[in-house]
Design a protein around this motif. Structure first.
Motif, PDB file in Angstrom:
ATOM      1  N   ILE A 144       0.843  -1.198   0.000  1.00  0.00           N
ATOM      2  CA  ILE A 144       0.000   0.000   0.000  1.00  0.00           C
ATOM      3  C   ILE A 144       0.875   1.244   0.000  1.00  0.00           C
ATOM      4  O   ILE A 144       0.610   2.218  -0.702  1.00  0.00           O
ATOM      5  CB  ILE A 144      -0.954  -0.032   1.208  1.00  0.00           C
ATOM      6  N   ILE A 145       1.981   1.177   0.781  1.00  0.00           N
ATOM      7  CA  ILE A 145       2.886   2.328   0.795  1.00  0.00           C
ATOM      8  C   ILE A 145       3.467   2.556  -0.588  1.00  0.00           C
ATOM      9  O   ILE A 145       3.623   3.698  -1.031  1.00  0.00           O
ATOM     10  CB  ILE A 145       3.989   2.103   1.848  1.00  0.00           C
ATOM     11  N   ARG A 146       3.746   1.471  -1.298  1.00  0.00           N
ATOM     12  CA  ARG A 146       4.270   1.616  -2.656  1.00  0.00           C
ATOM     13  C   ARG A 146       3.267   2.322  -3.567  1.00  0.00           C
ATOM     14  O   ARG A 146       3.639   3.160  -4.379  1.00  0.00           O
ATOM     15  CB  ARG A 146       4.632   0.241  -3.212  1.00  0.00           C
ATOM     16  N   PHE A 147       1.966   1.955  -3.410  1.00  0.00           N
ATOM     17  CA  PHE A 147       0.946   2.638  -4.217  1.00  0.00           C
ATOM     18  C   PHE A 147       0.944   4.126  -3.911  1.00  0.00           C
ATOM     19  O   PHE A 147       0.916   4.956  -4.813  1.00  0.00           O
ATOM     20  CB  PHE A 147      -0.447   2.065  -3.945  1.00  0.00           C
ATOM     21  N   PHE A 148       0.994   4.437  -2.635  1.00  0.00           N
ATOM     22  CA  PHE A 148       1.013   5.849  -2.274  1.00  0.00           C
ATOM     23  C   PHE A 148       2.250   6.530  -2.842  1.00  0.00           C
ATOM     24  O   PHE A 148       2.191   7.663  -3.298  1.00  0.00           O
ATOM     25  CB  PHE A 148       0.965   6.007  -0.748  1.00  0.00           C
ATOM     26  N   GLY A 149       3.368   5.808  -2.763  1.00  0.00           N
ATOM     27  CA  GLY A 149       4.614   6.364  -3.292  1.00  0.00           C
ATOM     28  C   GLY A 149       4.470   6.711  -4.758  1.00  0.00           C
ATOM     29  O   GLY A 149       4.852   7.799  -5.194  1.00  0.00           O
ATOM     30  N   TYR A 150       3.852   5.802  -5.513  1.00  0.00           N
ATOM     31  CA  TYR A 150       3.687   6.074  -6.943  1.00  0.00           C
ATOM     32  C   TYR A 150       2.763   7.260  -7.145  1.00  0.00           C
ATOM     33  O   TYR A 150       3.030   8.144  -7.958  1.00  0.00           O
ATOM     34  CB  TYR A 150       3.125   4.836  -7.641  1.00  0.00           C
ATOM     35  N   PHE A 151       1.675   7.275  -6.374  1.00  0.00           N
ATOM     36  CA  PHE A 151       0.738   8.391  -6.486  1.00  0.00           C
ATOM     37  C   PHE A 151       1.439   9.710  -6.179  1.00  0.00           C
ATOM     38  O   PHE A 151       1.300  10.695  -6.891  1.00  0.00           O
ATOM     39  CB  PHE A 151      -0.435   8.167  -5.526  1.00  0.00           C
ATOM     40  N   ILE A 152       2.233   9.711  -5.098  1.00  0.00           N
ATOM     41  CA  ILE A 152       2.928  10.934  -4.702  1.00  0.00           C
ATOM     42  C   ILE A 152       3.888  11.364  -5.788  1.00  0.00           C
ATOM     43  O   ILE A 152       3.934  12.526  -6.186  1.00  0.00           O
ATOM     44  CB  ILE A 152       3.673  10.707  -3.371  1.00  0.00           C
ATOM     45  N   THR A 153       4.648  10.396  -6.312  1.00  0.00           N
ATOM     46  CA  THR A 153       5.672  10.805  -7.259  1.00  0.00           C
ATOM     47  C   THR A 153       5.063  11.326  -8.555  1.00  0.00           C
ATOM     48  O   THR A 153       5.664  12.141  -9.249  1.00  0.00           O
ATOM     49  CB  THR A 153       6.663   9.652  -7.539  1.00  0.00           C
ATOM     50  N   VAL A 154       3.842  10.910  -8.870  1.00  0.00           N
ATOM     51  CA  VAL A 154       3.207  11.449 -10.078  1.00  0.00           C
ATOM     52  C   VAL A 154       2.470  12.749  -9.772  1.00  0.00           C
ATOM     53  O   VAL A 154       2.552  13.710 -10.527  1.00  0.00           O
ATOM     54  CB  VAL A 154       2.238  10.422 -10.701  1.00  0.00           C
ATOM     55  N   PHE A 155       1.763  12.790  -8.642  1.00  0.00           N
ATOM     56  CA  PHE A 155       0.824  13.883  -8.440  1.00  0.00           C
ATOM     57  C   PHE A 155       1.261  14.960  -7.453  1.00  0.00           C
ATOM     58  O   PHE A 155       0.685  16.030  -7.436  1.00  0.00           O
ATOM     59  CB  PHE A 155      -0.534  13.341  -8.007  1.00  0.00           C
ATOM     60  N   ALA A 156       2.272  14.674  -6.593  1.00  0.00           N
ATOM     61  CA  ALA A 156       2.604  15.653  -5.553  1.00  0.00           C
ATOM     62  C   ALA A 156       2.931  17.037  -6.116  1.00  0.00           C
ATOM     63  O   ALA A 156       2.356  18.031  -5.665  1.00  0.00           O
ATOM     64  CB  ALA A 156       3.727  15.127  -4.671  1.00  0.00           C
ATOM     65  N   PRO A 157       3.843  17.151  -7.111  1.00  0.00           N
ATOM     66  CA  PRO A 157       4.135  18.492  -7.607  1.00  0.00           C
ATOM     67  C   PRO A 157       2.905  19.159  -8.220  1.00  0.00           C
ATOM     68  O   PRO A 157       2.667  20.350  -8.001  1.00  0.00           O
ATOM     69  CB  PRO A 157       5.197  18.264  -8.675  1.00  0.00           C
ATOM     70  N   ALA A 158       2.093  18.361  -8.944  1.00  0.00           N
ATOM     71  CA  ALA A 158       0.907  18.926  -9.583  1.00  0.00           C
ATOM     72  C   ALA A 158      -0.071  19.446  -8.538  1.00  0.00           C
ATOM     73  O   ALA A 158      -0.604  20.547  -8.663  1.00  0.00           O
ATOM     74  CB  ALA A 158       0.237  17.870 -10.454  1.00  0.00           C
ATOM     75  N   ILE A 191      10.319  14.962  -1.687  1.00  0.00           N
ATOM     76  CA  ILE A 191       9.407  13.828  -1.478  1.00  0.00           C
ATOM     77  C   ILE A 191       9.120  13.126  -2.795  1.00  0.00           C
ATOM     78  O   ILE A 191       9.161  11.901  -2.903  1.00  0.00           O
ATOM     79  CB  ILE A 191       8.090  14.312  -0.839  1.00  0.00           C
ATOM     80  N   THR A 192       8.869  13.932  -3.832  1.00  0.00           N
ATOM     81  CA  THR A 192       8.612  13.357  -5.156  1.00  0.00           C
ATOM     82  C   THR A 192       9.770  12.477  -5.596  1.00  0.00           C
ATOM     83  O   THR A 192       9.574  11.362  -6.082  1.00  0.00           O
ATOM     84  CB  THR A 192       8.435  14.490  -6.173  1.00  0.00           C
ATOM     85  N   ALA A 193      10.989  13.011  -5.394  1.00  0.00           N
ATOM     86  CA  ALA A 193      12.172  12.294  -5.861  1.00  0.00           C
ATOM     87  C   ALA A 193      12.361  10.995  -5.092  1.00  0.00           C
ATOM     88  O   ALA A 193      12.601   9.939  -5.677  1.00  0.00           O
ATOM     89  CB  ALA A 193      13.396  13.179  -5.710  1.00  0.00           C
ATOM     90  N   VAL A 194      12.208  11.072  -3.783  1.00  0.00           N
ATOM     91  CA  VAL A 194      12.426   9.868  -2.988  1.00  0.00           C
ATOM     92  C   VAL A 194      11.347   8.829  -3.297  1.00  0.00           C
ATOM     93  O   VAL A 194      11.624   7.639  -3.440  1.00  0.00           O
ATOM     94  CB  VAL A 194      12.452  10.219  -1.487  1.00  0.00           C
ATOM     95  N   ALA A 195      10.106   9.311  -3.441  1.00  0.00           N
ATOM     96  CA  ALA A 195       9.005   8.374  -3.695  1.00  0.00           C
ATOM     97  C   ALA A 195       9.172   7.674  -5.031  1.00  0.00           C
ATOM     98  O   ALA A 195       8.693   6.557  -5.209  1.00  0.00           O
ATOM     99  CB  ALA A 195       7.667   9.109  -3.653  1.00  0.00           C
ATOM    100  N   SER A 196       9.867   8.315  -5.974  1.00  0.00           N
ATOM    101  CA  SER A 196       9.998   7.690  -7.291  1.00  0.00           C
ATOM    102  C   SER A 196      10.849   6.428  -7.219  1.00  0.00           C
ATOM    103  O   SER A 196      10.804   5.603  -8.124  1.00  0.00           O
ATOM    104  CB  SER A 196      10.597   8.655  -8.298  1.00  0.00           C
ATOM    105  N   PHE A 197      11.607   6.274  -6.135  1.00  0.00           N
ATOM    106  CA  PHE A 197      12.440   5.073  -6.035  1.00  0.00           C
ATOM    107  C   PHE A 197      11.696   3.890  -5.420  1.00  0.00           C
ATOM    108  O   PHE A 197      12.216   2.790  -5.367  1.00  0.00           O
ATOM    109  CB  PHE A 197      13.702   5.366  -5.217  1.00  0.00           C
ATOM    110  N   LEU A 198      10.471   4.161  -4.945  1.00  0.00           N
ATOM    111  CA  LEU A 198       9.712   3.064  -4.342  1.00  0.00           C
ATOM    112  C   LEU A 198       9.278   2.060  -5.392  1.00  0.00           C
ATOM    113  O   LEU A 198       9.207   0.863  -5.134  1.00  0.00           O
ATOM    114  CB  LEU A 198       8.469   3.610  -3.639  1.00  0.00           C
TER     115      LEU A 198
END
Lengths: 366, 545
Positions: free
Chosen positions: B325-339, B428-435
């Protein structure tokens, strides 16, 4: 003639029906402005009165399992009259899609994007819808399950947070209005969200259903949709009470009142999510149906090519339909129900009787 | 419409190019038709062979004489460096030169060839080749060609042996728990590693050769009876149809056989670890092992596969589900956080809690650029740093990342070029992209699109973009399997958002596996403690009586 080769499952059909009805739920003004605190009763009466109507649709679906509405019309009324009625139906679907599109644009503009031109909002929605329409019925209905479930989750979160603000006395003066109002309310509720289910007569050939399953899924979907609208109406009435008639978007105002400590506030974003998601689904389905119907009328195999052109027409039509939101709301209360009645009730009923008299599907088999 | 036009043009051009290629191959064939037939004279054959290999200097020709009072002449041809010298000596040279026929008369010509192949040579893999081109390709593959004087055929003896990297821990997929071996560049080592995981006769290995110039060996591996025969056929057909110059890495193959070449999402999976590939084979997928690369392709690939790691199955289900689940959030964050950040600060300030709004406003007070530009530049800088960190030698790379991340970020904030919240969001975006490393390329593409949408139309744009991505994912298929399966609609939910315990996953994924779809015979719950079990049994017996 099957233009689109997609297939959808029974559950998808059910959730599509549910999602389609739910899409009217966020915009309950059309009924709550007429009957105020008794709207929920009107909704229940309307739903019960609509059961025969849904049964009529279901019967047509079962009678002509391989043909969609336009083909049924041609079969029942003959090629010329059937096609003329078919054109009228295309206009009906097209107008419905345009109306919902303008709804989406205008309410988005009203709530979150005050300074963005309406065209931009509408255009974006049409472009994304076109993506789905070009991919066929399977993609259009695929996400209905997800949307319905998300709507239920968000709605229950909203309801739980609002429980402390509901005042039972807000429901109180029951049956306090003139009878005409109730009749009008029931007419509105049965034509605007429920009667629009006639659209599904266009896509039922894509569902492989037995007689029993068709009944089951159609009515389950209908039930889910009614429950959603009922919950939203009860919530609005319970929280807002007499103020209900003052707002264009009562649900938004209701959710704005959520304030649980410092942790949870600004819940109207939930409403925005539901609104965009559900209206998007409804628009895409109507858009698909009108494109499909047009392609079928002109015997075009490649309905995909029509998608973008139809989208452009949708935008132009939608932008010129009503000059303002107020006029649109007024028309939704007073004009539209009468305009839709022949399409949703009279013609299907007539078609059913003529088909029965001419013993149509049987004659074909024999 | 316009796009369609461009694509049609491209297709037309590529067709032209193909026809050009065909012409050249035909002319090549016309030039050397005489090469493949063999002469009786060994010298002529050897000269021809030399010619075919362009007179390269690493082609070694070792003539030898054997038989009684050495009167038979022969020659070994091999390429230096591709053969194992010990095998060469033991399998060919020593037995041949030591051979003494017991009879007075000894065979000649073709008979001698058969005797040589069946009685004399000490090798497990000897085949007769009747044309010179066969011999030449054998040499190029690392085998040794044995030619005899007065014989119009040759032998190809397997003597492959070149320097190869030993099995080591893969760099791209490190694990805390689980096997640490990774694939190597050697095809046979890789197939053997997969076989060692699945010791079953159903594991089918099919060889193919692709690439006109590179002649790359490819192995198709699948579990017959579990994998969908349609998928296997499709993969075979798509690879067999390839008429390309070179295959240097499995990425080449991936690009040629994937379903959606212009989608940001990869529809063919890859892995560097045998246990990952074995797991996917057991789910009914097909693996493509390419010689010369440790990355093995697997197809069909589902979107959910990027979020499943092997460790999910090696650790206990509750923790594994949480991590997923954390991985899903990570992907969501890395795509949508900056937007979302851009949409909030530029359009919907009313949605930010007041205190936070003041903080953000304070920090943005002195910054000169709009928030979109700030975020975009910072993300761009991050991509530069990342790329630099990968390419640079390791010790320097660390220094660069420290300079980049700590000093530049800090300096940019204190100089007032960017606001501190932007730095936090970008970090956060950058770190999450490695998940989710498998989807990091799609994430970085989508991120930019979402940011542009957010900059123009705020949250409405982001939600429309989100819907568009959903629709696109829904329309994708990978070798006939819906790409978004196990996510949005009910199918294989045991192993999607959460991982259920292994003993509850009775069936293989419904859309991938065909035929033998049960993993376990029946539902086996874990053993209960002995005492409880005994009591229950006793009670059951009592009721019976």
């Amino acid at each position: 003639m099957r233009i689109d080769k997609g297939q959808i499952s029974g559950t998808q059909f059910m959730f599509s029906v549910a999602c389609f009805i739910q899409a009217s739920a966020p915009l309950t003004t059309f009924i709550s402005a007429v009957t105020l605190q008794d709207s929920w009763l009107v909704l229940l009466f309307g739903a019960v009165l609509c059961l025969p109507l849904i049964w009529l649709y279901r019967t047509l679906m079962v009678m002509f399992p391989e043909q969609n509405l336009l083909q049924i019309l041609v079969e029942v009324y003959g090629p010329v009259v059937g096609k003329v009625i078919g054109v009228a139906y295309i206009w009906f679907f097209f107008t419905l899609a345009s109306l919902n599109l303008t709804d989406l644009g205008k309410f988005t503009k009203l709530t979150i994007m005050q300074e963005t031109p309406n065209v931009v909002l509408v255009l974006m929605c049409v472009l994304v819808s076109a993506l789905a329409v070009r991919n066929g019925i399977k993609l259009v209905t695929k996400y209905s399950t997800l949307f319905t479930i998300i709507t239920f989750i968000l709605l229950s979160i909203g309801t739980i947070l609002m429980l402390n603000q509901i005042k039972l006395e807000n429901f109180m003066p029951m049956f306090d209005q003139p009878v005409g109002k109730y009749v009008q309310g029931i007419h509105i509720i049965s034509t605007i969200p429920f009667g629009e289910l006639v659209v599904f007569l266009m896509i039922h050939p894509y569902v492989k259903l037995s007689r029993r399953d068709a009944t089951k899924y159609l009515f389950l979907g209908f039930g889910l949709g009614v429950i959603t609208i009922l919950v939203i109406l009860l919530l609005n009435i319970g929280v807002l009470g007499n103020l209900l008639g003052m707002f264009t978007l009562p649900t938004l105002v209701t959710l704005r009142l959520v304030n649980l400590g410092m942790a949870l506030s600004r819940m109207e974003i939930l409403f925005a999510v539901i609104l965009v998601m559900l209206l998007f689904f409804k628009i895409t389905l109507l858009y698909y149906v009108s494109v499909l119907a047009t392609a079928q009328l002109f015997k075009v195999k490649a309905y995909r090519q029509l998608a973008l052109a139809a989208g452009a027409l949708l935008i132009a039509y939608g932008l010129t339909l009503y000059p303002s939101l107020v006029e649109q709301a007024a028309s939704a209360q007073e004009i539209v129900p009468f305009l839709w009645t022949p399409f949703e009730i009279l013609i299907p009923l007539l078609t059913f009787f003529i088909a029965k008299l001419r013993k149509l599907p049987n004659a074909k088999e024999a | 419409m316009f796009l369609r036009f461009i694509i049609r043009k491209l297709r037309f051009l590529s067709k032209n190019r193909h026809s050009v290629c065909d012409n050249t191959t035909e002319s090549n064939n016309n030039e050397q038709p005489h090469v493949s037939t063999m002469k009786k004279q060994i010298h002529e054959n050897l000269d021809c062979l030399k010619d075919m290999l362009s007179g390269s200097n690493d082609l070694k020709i070792h003539p030898f004489r054997f038989g009684p009072d050495p009167q038979l002449a022969g020659a070994m041809v091999f390429i230096d460096g591709l053969v194992d010298n010990a095998t060469l000596t033991e399998a060919i040279l020593r037995p041949v030169t030591g051979w003494q026929p017991d009879k007075k008369t000894f065979p000649t010509g073709q008979e001698l060839m058969d005797v040589l192949a069946q009685e004399i040579l000490c090798s497990g893999d000897v085949r007769t080749a009747s044309s010179l081109s066969e011999l030449a390709s054998g040499c190029l593959a690392g085998d040794t060609a044995v030619l005899l004087d007065g014989c119009t055929a040759g032998l190809v003896v397997s003597t492959k042996g070149w320097d190869k990297r030993s099995v080591s821990e893969p760099q791209s997929e490190t694990v805390v728990r689980g096997p640490r071996e990774g694939f190597t560049e050697n095809l046979r080592t890789n197939t053997a590693m997969i076989r060692r995981k699945i010791k079953n006769g159903q594991l089918c290995v099919t060889n193919m050769t692709v690439g006109r110039k590179t002649q790359t060996d490819i192995c198709l591996i699948y579990l017959s009876g579990v994998a969908d025969p349609k998928v296997v056929e499709t993969v075979k057909y798509r690879i067999g149809r390839l008429d390309v110059d070179s295959i240097l890495e499995s990425g080449y193959i991936e690009e040629y056989i994937e379903d959606a070449p212009f989608s940001p999402f990869a529809t063919v999976g890859y892995s560097e670890k045998p246990d990952v590939v074995a797991g996917r084979l057991l789910e009914g997928r097909v693996a493509v092992v390419v010689d010369g690369t440790p990355f093995v392709l697997t197809a069909p690939m589902l979107f959910i596969e990027s979020f499943q790691t092997t460790e999910d199955y090696y650790t206990r289900p509750l923790y594994a589900s949480m991590m997923r689940i954390i991985r899903f959030f990570g992907y969501f964050i890395t795509v949508f956080a900056p937007a979302i950040f851009i949409a909030l600060t530029a359009f919907h300030q009313e949605l930010i809690p007041t205190t936070l709004l003041f903080t953000i406003a304070n920090s943005r007070e002195g910054t000169p650029f709009p928030v979109f530009l700030e975020t975009f530049v910072m993300l761009f800088a991050f991509e530069i740093l990342r790329e630099a960190g990968i390419r640079l030698p390791r010790p320097v790379g660390q220094a660069i990342s420290i300079v980049g991340a700590l000093i530049m970020g800090d300096a940019a904030v204190s100089a007032g070029l960017v606001g501190a919240p932007v730095v936090i969001v970008v970090a956060i975006t950058a770190v999450a992209s490695f998940l989710v490393p498998n989807q990091s390329d799609s994430a970085s593409l989508l991120r930019v699109i979402m940011m542009v949408l957010a900059a123009f139309v705020g949250f409405y744009g982001v939600s429309m973009g989100f819907l568009a991505v959903l629709l696109h994912l829904g329309s994708l298929t990978s070798f006939g399997v819906p790409y978004f399966d196990g996510f949005a609609w009910m199918s294989n939910l045991q192993d999607s958002v959460v991982r259920m315990p292994l003993w509850s996953m009775i069936r293989r994924p419904k859309d991938i596996a065909h035929g033998d779809i049960t993993r376990r015979r029946f539902f086996i719950p874990p053993m209960r403690p002995y005492t409880l079990q005994d009591e229950d049994d006793l009670e059951g017996e009592g009721e019976h009586e």
